[in-house]
Design a protein around this motif. Structure first.
Motif, PDB file in Angstrom:
ATOM      1  N   ASP A 161       0.834  -1.197   0.000  1.00  0.00           N
ATOM      2  CA  ASP A 161       0.000   0.000   0.000  1.00  0.00           C
ATOM      3  C   ASP A 161       0.871   1.251   0.000  1.00  0.00           C
ATOM      4  O   ASP A 161       1.935   1.273   0.619  1.00  0.00           O
ATOM      5  N   ILE A 162       0.384   2.271  -0.696  1.00  0.00           N
ATOM      6  CA  ILE A 162       1.028   3.587  -0.706  1.00  0.00           C
ATOM      7  C   ILE A 162       0.014   4.605  -0.186  1.00  0.00           C
ATOM      8  O   ILE A 162      -1.095   4.723  -0.721  1.00  0.00           O
ATOM      9  N   ARG A 163       0.396   5.319   0.846  1.00  0.00           N
ATOM     10  CA  ARG A 163      -0.442   6.396   1.392  1.00  0.00           C
ATOM     11  C   ARG A 163      -0.087   7.674   0.631  1.00  0.00           C
ATOM     12  O   ARG A 163       1.061   8.120   0.647  1.00  0.00           O
ATOM     13  N   LEU A 164      -1.067   8.248  -0.071  1.00  0.00           N
ATOM     14  CA  LEU A 164      -0.820   9.424  -0.913  1.00  0.00           C
ATOM     15  C   LEU A 164      -0.201  10.581  -0.122  1.00  0.00           C
ATOM     16  O   LEU A 164       0.701  11.256  -0.609  1.00  0.00           O
ATOM     17  N   GLN A 165      -0.676  10.787   1.079  1.00  0.00           N
ATOM     18  CA  GLN A 165      -0.189  11.877   1.927  1.00  0.00           C
ATOM     19  C   GLN A 165       1.316  11.748   2.193  1.00  0.00           C
ATOM     20  O   GLN A 165       2.032  12.743   2.246  1.00  0.00           O
ATOM     21  N   ASP A 166       1.827  10.514   2.317  1.00  0.00           N
ATOM     22  CA  ASP A 166       3.252  10.294   2.583  1.00  0.00           C
ATOM     23  C   ASP A 166       4.135  10.826   1.462  1.00  0.00           C
ATOM     24  O   ASP A 166       5.300  11.142   1.689  1.00  0.00           O
ATOM     25  N   ILE A 218       1.078  13.843  -2.318  1.00  0.00           N
ATOM     26  CA  ILE A 218       0.166  13.835  -3.460  1.00  0.00           C
ATOM     27  C   ILE A 218      -1.162  14.388  -2.956  1.00  0.00           C
ATOM     28  O   ILE A 218      -1.845  13.743  -2.160  1.00  0.00           O
ATOM     29  N   ASP A 219      -1.476  15.596  -3.379  1.00  0.00           N
ATOM     30  CA  ASP A 219      -2.678  16.280  -2.914  1.00  0.00           C
ATOM     31  C   ASP A 219      -3.876  15.927  -3.783  1.00  0.00           C
ATOM     32  O   ASP A 219      -3.785  15.927  -5.013  1.00  0.00           O
ATOM     33  N   ILE A 220      -4.976  15.659  -3.126  1.00  0.00           N
ATOM     34  CA  ILE A 220      -6.233  15.379  -3.809  1.00  0.00           C
ATOM     35  C   ILE A 220      -7.178  16.543  -3.524  1.00  0.00           C
ATOM     36  O   ILE A 220      -7.471  16.828  -2.363  1.00  0.00           O
ATOM     37  N   PRO A 221      -7.650  17.229  -4.565  1.00  0.00           N
ATOM     38  CA  PRO A 221      -8.580  18.338  -4.352  1.00  0.00           C
ATOM     39  C   PRO A 221      -9.847  17.876  -3.620  1.00  0.00           C
ATOM     40  O   PRO A 221     -10.327  16.760  -3.840  1.00  0.00           O
ATOM     41  N   LYS A 222     -10.370  18.714  -2.748  1.00  0.00           N
ATOM     42  CA  LYS A 222     -11.550  18.360  -1.946  1.00  0.00           C
ATOM     43  C   LYS A 222     -12.747  17.969  -2.814  1.00  0.00           C
ATOM     44  O   LYS A 222     -13.536  17.129  -2.434  1.00  0.00           O
ATOM     45  N   ILE A 223     -12.843  18.546  -3.978  1.00  0.00           N
ATOM     46  CA  ILE A 223     -13.989  18.268  -4.851  1.00  0.00           C
ATOM     47  C   ILE A 223     -14.030  16.808  -5.314  1.00  0.00           C
ATOM     48  O   ILE A 223     -15.095  16.259  -5.557  1.00  0.00           O
ATOM     49  N   VAL A 224     -12.858  16.155  -5.416  1.00  0.00           N
ATOM     50  CA  VAL A 224     -12.823  14.746  -5.839  1.00  0.00           C
ATOM     51  C   VAL A 224     -12.316  13.821  -4.729  1.00  0.00           C
ATOM     52  O   VAL A 224     -12.061  12.646  -4.964  1.00  0.00           O
ATOM     53  N   PHE A 225     -12.204  14.334  -3.508  1.00  0.00           N
ATOM     54  CA  PHE A 225     -11.648  13.567  -2.398  1.00  0.00           C
ATOM     55  C   PHE A 225     -12.396  12.260  -2.164  1.00  0.00           C
ATOM     56  O   PHE A 225     -11.787  11.235  -1.866  1.00  0.00           O
ATOM     57  N   ALA A 226     -13.718  12.255  -2.323  1.00  0.00           N
ATOM     58  CA  ALA A 226     -14.513  11.040  -2.092  1.00  0.00           C
ATOM     59  C   ALA A 226     -14.360  10.014  -3.225  1.00  0.00           C
ATOM     60  O   ALA A 226     -14.794   8.881  -3.084  1.00  0.00           O
ATOM     61  N   LYS A 227     -13.724  10.403  -4.330  1.00  0.00           N
ATOM     62  CA  LYS A 227     -13.561   9.502  -5.468  1.00  0.00           C
ATOM     63  C   LYS A 227     -12.186   8.840  -5.524  1.00  0.00           C
ATOM     64  O   LYS A 227     -11.964   7.956  -6.338  1.00  0.00           O
ATOM     65  N   ILE A 228     -11.252   9.290  -4.671  1.00  0.00           N
ATOM     66  CA  ILE A 228      -9.893   8.758  -4.690  1.00  0.00           C
ATOM     67  C   ILE A 228      -9.516   8.320  -3.274  1.00  0.00           C
ATOM     68  O   ILE A 228      -9.608   9.096  -2.334  1.00  0.00           O
ATOM     69  N   ALA A 229      -9.079   7.075  -3.154  1.00  0.00           N
ATOM     70  CA  ALA A 229      -8.710   6.527  -1.852  1.00  0.00           C
ATOM     71  C   ALA A 229      -7.451   7.211  -1.319  1.00  0.00           C
ATOM     72  O   ALA A 229      -6.572   7.604  -2.094  1.00  0.00           O
ATOM     73  N   GLU A 230      -7.345   7.314  -0.005  1.00  0.00           N
ATOM     74  CA  GLU A 230      -6.157   7.885   0.618  1.00  0.00           C
ATOM     75  C   GLU A 230      -4.981   6.908   0.570  1.00  0.00           C
ATOM     76  O   GLU A 230      -3.827   7.316   0.598  1.00  0.00           O
ATOM     77  N   VAL A 231      -5.318   5.619   0.529  1.00  0.00           N
ATOM     78  CA  VAL A 231      -4.309   4.568   0.457  1.00  0.00           C
ATOM     79  C   VAL A 231      -4.566   3.767  -0.816  1.00  0.00           C
ATOM     80  O   VAL A 231      -5.677   3.299  -1.051  1.00  0.00           O
ATOM     81  N   ILE A 232      -3.531   3.631  -1.642  1.00  0.00           N
ATOM     82  CA  ILE A 232      -3.636   2.972  -2.935  1.00  0.00           C
ATOM     83  C   ILE A 232      -2.966   1.598  -2.842  1.00  0.00           C
ATOM     84  O   ILE A 232      -1.840   1.477  -2.352  1.00  0.00           O
ATOM     85  N   GLU A 233      -3.654   0.581  -3.335  1.00  0.00           N
ATOM     86  CA  GLU A 233      -3.094  -0.770  -3.380  1.00  0.00           C
ATOM     87  C   GLU A 233      -2.249  -0.908  -4.643  1.00  0.00           C
ATOM     88  O   GLU A 233      -2.721  -0.646  -5.751  1.00  0.00           O
TER      89      GLU A 233
END
Length: 183
Positions: A149-154, A157-172
């Motif tokens: 797993d990769i945590r985007l925050q680590d 990698i910023d995710i705009p609030k408008i699409v935050f619910a469409k992109i996981a914080e942790v990527i497999e």
């Protein structure tokens, strides 16, 4: 300039491995895929252009890939990924450099659970990471598979609030890399 830097980086890695008079295994078409699952949308992509090298004498491993080599089922997702999230023009490469912790003889046929400890560089951020996987050896070729797993925050990698619910914080992330013995 970028190509000169990348060529120099890969050649210096190969030179370090070669100076150890080591048995080298090389891959040029490895596969790395990722999956982001959220209640609103699933996102997946795959790259089949991953370069890697394993020095079986020292258990060192290096993996490198171009971010733009990820292919998405949806071209708009691919565009957003490269331009807005991973900023591929500014940070074109991702890499891992580390060492397999277990004392395994990969020149002997067998299936080996392994752990590689090293650093991952993504989006211009380099962080320590430990990856678990399996290497299958037939004595001449190696097949490496792993899932982590990769945590985007680590990796900032910023995710705009408008699409935050469409992109996981942790990527497999999954990898499948076939190595051939370098002569």
């Amino acid at each position: 300039m970028k190509r000169i830097f990348l060529s120099t980086l890969l050649m210096s890695t190969v030179a370090v491995f070669h100076t150890a008079h080591a048995q080298l295994y090389q891959a040029q078409n490895g596969e790395i895929s990722f999956f982001s699952k959220t209640p609103l949308e699933n996102i997946d992509a795959v790259s089949k252009s991953v370069n890697s090298i394993i020095n079986v004498a020292t258990n060192e491993i290096a993996v490198q890939m171009r971010i733009t080599s990820f292919v998405f089922p949806n071209k708009l997702m691919q565009e957003h990924f490269n331009e807005n999230y991973l900023e591929s023009e500014k940070f074109p490469m991702a890499s891992f450099k580390g060492k397999i912790k277990e004392a395994v003889d990969l020149k002997k046929a067998g299936t080996y659970p392994v752990t590689a400890s090293g650093t991952a560089s993504i989006h211009g951020v380099t962080k320590p990471i430990e990856l678990k996987g399996t290497i299958v050896s037939d004595g001449n070729q190696l097949q490496l598979s792993s899932q982590f797993d990769i945590r985007l925050q680590d990796y900032q990698i910023d995710i705009p609030k408008i699409v935050f619910a469409k992109i996981a914080e942790v990527i497999e992330v999954k990898s499948k890399i076939q190595f051939s013995q370098k002569k």
